[in-house]
Design an enzyme around this catalytic site. Structure first.
Site, PDB file in Angstrom:
ATOM      1  N   ASN A   1       0.854  -1.186   0.000  1.00 30.84           N
ATOM      2  CA  ASN A   1       0.000   0.000   0.000  1.00 30.84           C
ATOM      3  C   ASN A   1       0.899   1.247   0.000  1.00 30.84           C
ATOM      4  OD1 ASN A   1      -1.399   2.261   1.128  1.00 30.84           O
ATOM      5  ND2 ASN A   1      -3.048   0.898   1.741  1.00 30.84           N
TER       6      ASN A   1
ATOM      7  N   ASP B   1      -0.096   4.518  -0.104  1.00 31.45           N
ATOM      8  CA  ASP B   1      -0.786   5.763   0.266  1.00 31.45           C
ATOM      9  C   ASP B   1       0.145   6.763   0.951  1.00 31.45           C
ATOM     10  OD1 ASP B   1      -3.092   4.557  -0.628  1.00 31.45           O
ATOM     11  OD2 ASP B   1      -3.955   4.245   1.357  1.00 31.45           O
ATOM     12  N   HIS B   2       1.035   6.230   1.821  1.00 29.84           N
ATOM     13  CA  HIS B   2       1.796   7.165   2.643  1.00 29.84           C
ATOM     14  C   HIS B   2       2.995   7.772   1.923  1.00 29.84           C
ATOM     15  CE1 HIS B   2      -0.994   6.732   5.741  1.00 29.84           C
ATOM     16  NE2 HIS B   2      -0.808   5.434   5.838  1.00 29.84           N
TER      17      HIS B   2
ATOM     18  N   ARG C   1       3.554  18.735   1.674  1.00 30.58           N
ATOM     19  CA  ARG C   1       4.198  19.951   1.208  1.00 30.58           C
ATOM     20  C   ARG C   1       3.645  20.441  -0.129  1.00 30.58           C
ATOM     21  NH1 ARG C   1       9.200  20.952   3.879  1.00 30.58           N
ATOM     22  NH2 ARG C   1       9.400  22.704   2.459  1.00 30.58           N
TER      23      ARG C   1
ATOM     24  N   HIS D   1      -5.590   3.793  -1.835  1.00 33.78           N
ATOM     25  CA  HIS D   1      -6.911   4.170  -1.330  1.00 33.78           C
ATOM     26  C   HIS D   1      -7.237   5.564  -1.850  1.00 33.78           C
ATOM     27  CE1 HIS D   1      -9.679   4.511   2.481  1.00 33.78           C
ATOM     28  NE2 HIS D   1     -10.313   4.774   1.351  1.00 33.78           N
TER      29      HIS D   1
ATOM     30  N   ARG E   1      -9.277   8.093  -1.293  1.00 35.98           N
ATOM     31  CA  ARG E   1     -10.235   8.546  -0.269  1.00 35.98           C
ATOM     32  C   ARG E   1     -11.104   9.658  -0.814  1.00 35.98           C
ATOM     33  NH1 ARG E   1      -9.085   7.069   5.270  1.00 35.98           N
ATOM     34  NH2 ARG E   1     -10.678   8.607   5.748  1.00 35.98           N
TER      35      ARG E   1
ATOM     36  N   ARG F   1      -6.981  12.904   0.512  1.00 34.84           N
ATOM     37  CA  ARG F   1      -5.923  13.429   1.384  1.00 34.84           C
ATOM     38  C   ARG F   1      -4.535  12.923   1.004  1.00 34.84           C
ATOM     39  NH1 ARG F   1      -6.948  10.205   7.022  1.00 34.84           N
ATOM     40  NH2 ARG F   1      -8.942  11.256   6.933  1.00 34.84           N
ATOM     41  N   HIS F   2      -4.466  11.764   0.346  1.00 34.65           N
ATOM     42  CA  HIS F   2      -3.127  11.321  -0.089  1.00 34.65           C
ATOM     43  C   HIS F   2      -3.123  10.960  -1.581  1.00 34.65           C
ATOM     44  CE1 HIS F   2      -5.029   7.621   1.248  1.00 34.65           C
ATOM     45  NE2 HIS F   2      -4.681   7.751   2.513  1.00 34.65           N
TER      46      HIS F   2
ATOM     47  N   GLU G   1      -8.727   0.782  -3.297  1.00 35.94           N
ATOM     48  CA  GLU G   1      -9.659   0.835  -2.169  1.00 35.94           C
ATOM     49  C   GLU G   1     -10.563   2.045  -2.350  1.00 35.94           C
ATOM     50  OE1 GLU G   1      -7.434   1.108   1.445  1.00 35.94           O
ATOM     51  OE2 GLU G   1      -6.517  -0.836   1.203  1.00 35.94           O
TER      52      GLU G   1
ATOM     53  N   THR H   1      -6.866   6.691   9.832  1.00 33.20           N
ATOM     54  CA  THR H   1      -6.751   5.623   8.848  1.00 33.20           C
ATOM     55  C   THR H   1      -8.034   4.795   8.958  1.00 33.20           C
ATOM     56  OG1 THR H   1      -5.425   3.724   8.136  1.00 33.20           O
ATOM     57  CG2 THR H   1      -5.480   4.159  10.507  1.00 33.20           C
ATOM     58  N   THR H   2      -8.202   3.807   8.078  1.00 35.88           N
ATOM     59  CA  THR H   2      -9.440   3.026   8.092  1.00 35.88           C
ATOM     60  C   THR H   2      -9.579   2.331   9.445  1.00 35.88           C
ATOM     61  OG1 THR H   2      -8.918   2.605   5.782  1.00 35.88           O
ATOM     62  CG2 THR H   2     -10.791   1.417   6.707  1.00 35.88           C
TER      63      THR H   2
ATOM     64  N   GLU I   1     -11.058  -9.240   2.887  1.00 40.58           N
ATOM     65  CA  GLU I   1      -9.797  -8.867   3.527  1.00 40.58           C
ATOM     66  C   GLU I   1     -10.094  -8.695   5.012  1.00 40.58           C
ATOM     67  OE1 GLU I   1      -7.302  -5.874   1.719  1.00 40.58           O
ATOM     68  OE2 GLU I   1      -6.462  -5.324   3.676  1.00 40.58           O
TER      69      GLU I   1
ATOM     70  N   HIS J   1      -3.736  -4.434   7.670  1.00 39.43           N
ATOM     71  CA  HIS J   1      -3.869  -3.247   8.518  1.00 39.43           C
ATOM     72  C   HIS J   1      -3.026  -3.389   9.777  1.00 39.43           C
ATOM     73  CE1 HIS J   1      -5.296   0.461  10.177  1.00 39.43           C
ATOM     74  NE2 HIS J   1      -5.898   0.694   9.029  1.00 39.43           N
ATOM     75  N   GLY J   2      -2.074  -2.485   9.909  1.00 42.94           N
ATOM     76  CA  GLY J   2      -1.247  -2.436  11.108  1.00 42.94           C
ATOM     77  C   GLY J   2      -0.187  -3.529  11.179  1.00 42.94           C
TER      78      GLY J   2
ATOM     79  N   GLY K   1       1.215  -1.343   4.287  1.00 40.16           N
ATOM     80  CA  GLY K   1       1.677  -0.053   3.806  1.00 40.16           C
ATOM     81  C   GLY K   1       2.608   0.670   4.755  1.00 40.16           C
ATOM     82  N   HIS K   2       2.045   1.148   5.859  1.00 39.75           N
ATOM     83  CA  HIS K   2       2.765   2.087   6.709  1.00 39.75           C
ATOM     84  C   HIS K   2       4.124   1.565   7.165  1.00 39.75           C
ATOM     85  CE1 HIS K   2       3.359   4.560  10.415  1.00 39.75           C
ATOM     86  NE2 HIS K   2       3.002   5.490   9.555  1.00 39.75           N
TER      87      HIS K   2
HETATM   88  N1  PXP Z   1      -5.813  -2.895   4.000  1.00 38.24           N
HETATM   89  C1  PXP Z   1      -6.746  -1.907   4.042  1.00 38.24           C
HETATM   90  C2  PXP Z   1      -8.125  -2.236   3.586  1.00 38.24           C
HETATM   91  C3  PXP Z   1      -6.426  -0.604   4.464  1.00 38.24           C
HETATM   92  O1  PXP Z   1      -7.358   0.349   4.488  1.00 38.24           O
HETATM   93  C4  PXP Z   1      -5.089  -0.329   4.838  1.00 38.24           C
HETATM   94  C5  PXP Z   1      -4.702   1.042   5.282  1.00 38.24           C
HETATM   95  O2  PXP Z   1      -4.917   1.956   4.297  1.00 38.24           O
HETATM   96  C6  PXP Z   1      -4.154  -1.371   4.763  1.00 38.24           C
HETATM   97  C7  PXP Z   1      -4.546  -2.652   4.373  1.00 38.24           C
HETATM   98  C8  PXP Z   1      -2.709  -1.159   5.110  1.00 38.24           C
HETATM   99  O3  PXP Z   1      -2.580  -0.784   6.436  1.00 38.24           O
HETATM  100  P1  PXP Z   1      -1.171  -0.335   6.992  1.00 38.24           P
HETATM  101  O4  PXP Z   1      -0.804   0.935   6.293  1.00 38.24           O
HETATM  102  O5  PXP Z   1      -1.415  -0.167   8.450  1.00 38.24           O
HETATM  103  O6  PXP Z   1      -0.197  -1.430   6.661  1.00 38.24           O
END
Ligand code: PXP
Length: 242
Positions: A7, A9-10, A18, A43, A45, A49-50, A70, A100-101, A151, A191-192, A213-214
């Site tokens: 992912n 997004d970040h 910036r 994602h 959104r 935002r990103h 997403e 975040t979600t 998921e 997620h996480g 992602g993160h």
């Molecule tokens: N899966 C879904 C559906 C999400 O919304 C996210 C966060 O955007 C992730 C996975 C990835 O989460 P993380 O950035 O915490 O790894």
């Protein structure tokens, strides 16, 4: 072999902070694919935002893997996806104020709406997954709506403050994966997840893909993205074959 969806997004979060043209999530994605990412997740959104629309359009043109878009199960999200169809769409709940979600989709109580969205996207040639909490009722509701993929939300497992709670959340994920698999659903999770908690989730048999992602983007700040993607994939694969 278990698959890694990265992912990005970040990367876009950093750019948007910036209002610059860099770092570019599309260029980052192409490098992540070279390092072994099996798919790229973005994602789009509602508050943009990103990730921006132009990022997804460029990714769809340039990616060598699958794009997992997403979106919220809203008319605007669905219309956008149908106009720019990715291989996969993951339906996620969205609240503007969240960082975040935060939770999974409530398929149990919004079944009719979600069924219509799944039908529309599927007719557009898109494979749909539903991001849900690892709760049996939600899994049965996902199946009843016509989803092919779920998921499982790993956020509660990832945020557990001690081993006892983590073990409880892990067993809930295992049970949910088993139920989903038994219903013939393809099981993803995410997620996480990070380098110190991913193995136990990767080892859950029915789970065939993790979206992360993160943690990967954060590690890449120190190690570069190739090491960050390669190491995550190695951890997942080693755990999945145990
Ligand atoms: N899966 C879904 C559906 C999400 O919304 C996210 C966060 O955007 C992730 C996975 C990835 O989460 P993380 O950035 O915490 O790894």
């Amino acid at each position: 072999m278990i698959k890694l969806g990265v992912n990005v997004d970040h990367v876009a979060t950093l750019r948007q902070a910036r209002g610059e043209r860099y770092p570019d999530p599309v260029a980052w994605s192409l490098e992540a694919e070279k390092a072994g990412a099996d798919s790229i997740t973005v994602h789009l959104r509602e508050d943009r935002r990103h990730i921006q629309e132009r990022d997804v359009i460029a990714l769809l043109a340039l990616s060598q893997t699958r794009i997992n878009l997403e979106i919220a199960a809203s008319p605007d999200g669905v219309a956008w996806a149908l106009a720019h169809p990715p291989s996969d769409c993951c339906l996620v709940p969205e609240k503007r104020e969240e960082l975040t979600t935060e939770g999974g989709l409530d398929v149990q109580h919004h079944g009719q709406k979600i069924r219509e969205v799944i039908q529309a996207l599927t007719q557009g040639g898109i494979r749909v997954s539903l991001f849900i909490d690892p709760v049996e009722q939600q899994i049965h509701a996902a199946k009843a709506c016509g989803a092919k993929v779920v998921e499982l939300h790993t956020g509660r497992y990832a945020q557990a403050q001690d081993r006892e709670h983590q073990a409880k959340e892990l067993s809930q994920l295992k049970q949910a994966a088993k139920v989903a698999d038994g219903l013939g659903l393809i099981v993803h999770a995410g997620h996480g997840l990070h380098y110190h908690n991913v193995e136990e989730v990767a080892a859950i048999g029915p789970i065939v893909e993790l979206n992360i992602g993160h943690a990967i983007i954060s590690r890449a700040v120190f190690t570069g993205l190739t090491e960050a993607v390669v190491t995550m994939k190695q951890l997942m694969r080693a755990a999945a074959v145990r």
